[in-house]
Scaffold this motif. Structure first.
Motif, mmCIF file in Angstrom:
data_model
loop_
_atom_site.group_PDB
_atom_site.id
_atom_site.type_symbol
_atom_site.label_atom_id
_atom_site.label_comp_id
_atom_site.label_asym_id
_atom_site.label_seq_id
_atom_site.Cartn_x
_atom_site.Cartn_y
_atom_site.Cartn_z
ATOM 1 N N ARG A 54 0.842 -1.202 0.000
ATOM 2 C CA ARG A 54 0.000 0.000 0.000
ATOM 3 C C ARG A 54 0.875 1.250 0.000
ATOM 4 O O ARG A 54 2.077 1.167 0.240
ATOM 5 C CB ARG A 54 -0.917 -0.007 1.224
ATOM 6 N N ALA A 55 0.254 2.396 -0.246
ATOM 7 C CA ALA A 55 0.971 3.671 -0.212
ATOM 8 C C ALA A 55 0.969 4.203 1.220
ATOM 9 O O ALA A 55 -0.091 4.472 1.790
ATOM 10 C CB ALA A 55 0.315 4.677 -1.148
ATOM 11 N N CYS A 56 2.151 4.335 1.797
ATOM 12 C CA CYS A 56 2.293 4.745 3.195
ATOM 13 C C CYS A 56 3.062 6.061 3.285
ATOM 14 O O CYS A 56 3.987 6.299 2.511
ATOM 15 C CB CYS A 56 3.061 3.695 3.993
ATOM 16 N N LEU A 57 2.696 6.870 4.246
ATOM 17 C CA LEU A 57 3.490 8.043 4.618
ATOM 18 C C LEU A 57 4.078 7.740 5.988
ATOM 19 O O LEU A 57 3.345 7.567 6.960
ATOM 20 C CB LEU A 57 2.623 9.297 4.659
ATOM 21 N N ILE A 58 5.413 7.652 6.056
ATOM 22 C CA ILE A 58 6.100 7.152 7.246
ATOM 23 C C ILE A 58 7.010 8.225 7.816
ATOM 24 O O ILE A 58 7.809 8.828 7.092
ATOM 25 C CB ILE A 58 6.945 5.908 6.895
ATOM 26 N N GLY A 59 6.896 8.453 9.115
ATOM 27 C CA GLY A 59 7.795 9.357 9.815
ATOM 28 C C GLY A 59 8.596 8.600 10.853
ATOM 29 O O GLY A 59 8.030 7.841 11.645
ATOM 30 N N ILE A 63 8.911 8.102 2.905
ATOM 31 C CA ILE A 63 9.504 7.993 4.233
ATOM 32 C C ILE A 63 10.322 9.251 4.493
ATOM 33 O O ILE A 63 11.031 9.731 3.608
ATOM 34 C CB ILE A 63 10.362 6.713 4.363
ATOM 35 N N ALA A 64 10.187 9.798 5.699
ATOM 36 C CA ALA A 64 10.832 11.068 6.006
ATOM 37 C C ALA A 64 11.300 11.103 7.452
ATOM 38 O O ALA A 64 10.697 10.483 8.335
ATOM 39 C CB ALA A 64 9.866 12.228 5.749
ATOM 40 N N GLU A 65 12.371 11.836 7.667
ATOM 41 C CA GLU A 65 12.838 12.102 9.024
ATOM 42 C C GLU A 65 11.826 13.003 9.724
ATOM 43 O O GLU A 65 11.333 13.973 9.138
ATOM 44 C CB GLU A 65 14.201 12.784 8.967
ATOM 45 N N SER A 66 11.524 12.682 10.970
ATOM 46 C CA SER A 66 10.527 13.447 11.712
ATOM 47 C C SER A 66 11.035 13.747 13.118
ATOM 48 O O SER A 66 11.983 13.121 13.596
ATOM 49 C CB SER A 66 9.204 12.686 11.782
ATOM 50 N N TYR A 67 10.363 14.671 13.772
ATOM 51 C CA TYR A 67 10.780 15.137 15.096
ATOM 52 C C TYR A 67 9.539 15.261 15.970
ATOM 53 O O TYR A 67 8.848 16.277 15.944
ATOM 54 C CB TYR A 67 11.491 16.483 14.947
ATOM 55 N N LEU A 72 3.259 11.365 15.863
ATOM 56 C CA LEU A 72 3.745 11.390 14.484
ATOM 57 C C LEU A 72 2.692 10.861 13.515
ATOM 58 O O LEU A 72 2.398 11.490 12.492
ATOM 59 C CB LEU A 72 5.022 10.555 14.359
ATOM 60 N N ALA A 73 2.142 9.698 13.833
ATOM 61 C CA ALA A 73 1.134 9.112 12.948
ATOM 62 C C ALA A 73 -0.081 10.022 12.833
ATOM 63 O O ALA A 73 -0.633 10.217 11.739
ATOM 64 C CB ALA A 73 0.725 7.734 13.464
ATOM 65 N N ARG A 74 -0.504 10.589 13.948
ATOM 66 C CA ARG A 74 -1.681 11.463 13.965
ATOM 67 C C ARG A 74 -1.439 12.734 13.164
ATOM 68 O O ARG A 74 -2.298 13.176 12.389
ATOM 69 C CB ARG A 74 -2.021 11.808 15.415
ATOM 70 N N TRP A 75 -0.258 13.335 13.345
ATOM 71 C CA TRP A 75 0.049 14.573 12.623
ATOM 72 C C TRP A 75 0.160 14.321 11.119
ATOM 73 O O TRP A 75 -0.338 15.116 10.312
ATOM 74 C CB TRP A 75 1.344 15.185 13.143
ATOM 75 N N LEU A 76 0.812 13.239 10.731
ATOM 76 C CA LEU A 76 0.905 12.904 9.308
ATOM 77 C C LEU A 76 -0.484 12.723 8.705
ATOM 78 O O LEU A 76 -0.783 13.235 7.619
ATOM 79 C CB LEU A 76 1.724 11.624 9.128
ATOM 80 N N GLN A 77 -1.336 12.003 9.420
ATOM 81 C CA GLN A 77 -2.697 11.762 8.947
ATOM 82 C C GLN A 77 -3.470 13.071 8.798
ATOM 83 O O GLN A 77 -4.081 13.341 7.752
ATOM 84 C CB GLN A 77 -3.414 10.832 9.928
ATOM 85 N N GLN A 78 -3.457 13.890 9.827
ATOM 86 C CA GLN A 78 -4.228 15.130 9.806
ATOM 87 C C GLN A 78 -3.698 16.107 8.757
ATOM 88 O O GLN A 78 -4.483 16.751 8.048
ATOM 89 C CB GLN A 78 -4.209 15.775 11.191
#
Length: 252
Positions: free
Chosen positions: A64-69, A186-190, A213-219
């Motif tokens: 699937r297409a994922c956005l990962i931090g 995939i990205a570096e996150s803080y 992180l997951a919540r912020w990426l989603q929103q």
């Protein structure tokens, strides 16, 4: 995007050691992120190891297409590239795993530090870190809250995912500031940038970081504001620097 994954990472112990500090949360459109536990039948632990986490992330990317931090550094300061004559992020990764094979069995970051010819100044910051008030150097390892060990432990696994996932995975911003539609990113996150926005409830500190992180990426994706963060207001010179040093998604 089909899902949004937040990872709180750790550089402790070995690549196969189950670590309480590694946490993963996954959010699907319209739903808050629950925690993800490893396959206990395979790992025999309720905690992730770095190796097991990488295998799971690769499976998600393949399906699937994922956005990962992930909260560790994806690269080193420009001075490091110049000192060791590294011209690209790809060459940096290959050079790094040669000198810091922290992914190998029974190997720790600590065991590789003594006499290692590839090192840096713990006071040196990348450009993206100077744009925050609290981010520390990726060479800092012996201070609570620093990401140095996590970075040195995590980079070989980024290299592994790059080789295993191929064109399905976009490493931001190294593969470009604007990912192609349909690809995982995939990205570096803080997590410190976001974690206070969300009630902690009964989560511990590591769980809260991954959840946030997951919540912020989603929103950010669902509200249509992610393009703002994918294109920070940098000059052309700064953008070329960040294509080597990396950037923290959310710093803008």
């Amino acid at each position: 995007m089909d899902c949004f994954i937040g990872i709180d990472y750790s550089g402790a112990a070995t690549a196969t050691s189950p670590l309480k500090n590694i946490q993963a949360y996954i959010a699907y459109p319209g739903h808050p992120p629950p925690p993800v536990l490893p396959n206990t039948a395979e790992q025999r632990s309720k905690y992730w190891s770095r190796q097991q986490l990488t295998h799971w992330l690769t499976e998600q990317i393949q399906s699937r297409a994922c956005l990962i931090g992930i909260d560790h550094g994806f690269s080193f300061p420009m001075d490091y590239f110049q000192r060791y004559q590294l011209s690209s992020w790809e060459s940096f990764l290959a050079d790094f795993i040669h000198h810091w094979p922290s992914h190998q069995p029974e190997t720790t970051v600590q065991s590789l530090r003594t006499g290692n010819p590839r090192h840096g100044d713990a006071k040196q910051l990348r450009l993206c870190e100077t744009w925050t008030s609290t981010a520390s150097s990726i060479f800092q390892m012996d201070v609570q809250g620093s990401v140095g060990k996590a970075t040195h432990a995590g980079l070989p696994w980024l290299y592994a995912m790059r080789r295993q996932c191929g064109e399905k995975l976009h490493f931001w911003p190294f593969d470009g500031w604007q990912p192609e539609a349909g690809k995982s990113v995939i990205a570096e996150s803080y997590p410190s940038l976001f974690k206070r926005r969300y009630p902690r409830e009964n989560r511990n500190a590591d769980e809260q970081d991954a959840y946030a992180l997951a919540r912020w990426l989603q929103q950010s994706w669902q509200q249509g504001i992610m393009p703002h963060y994918l294109h920070p207001p940098l000059t052309e010179y700064q953008r070329s620097q960040a294509k080597l040093e990396g950037w923290i998604l959310g710093v803008s």
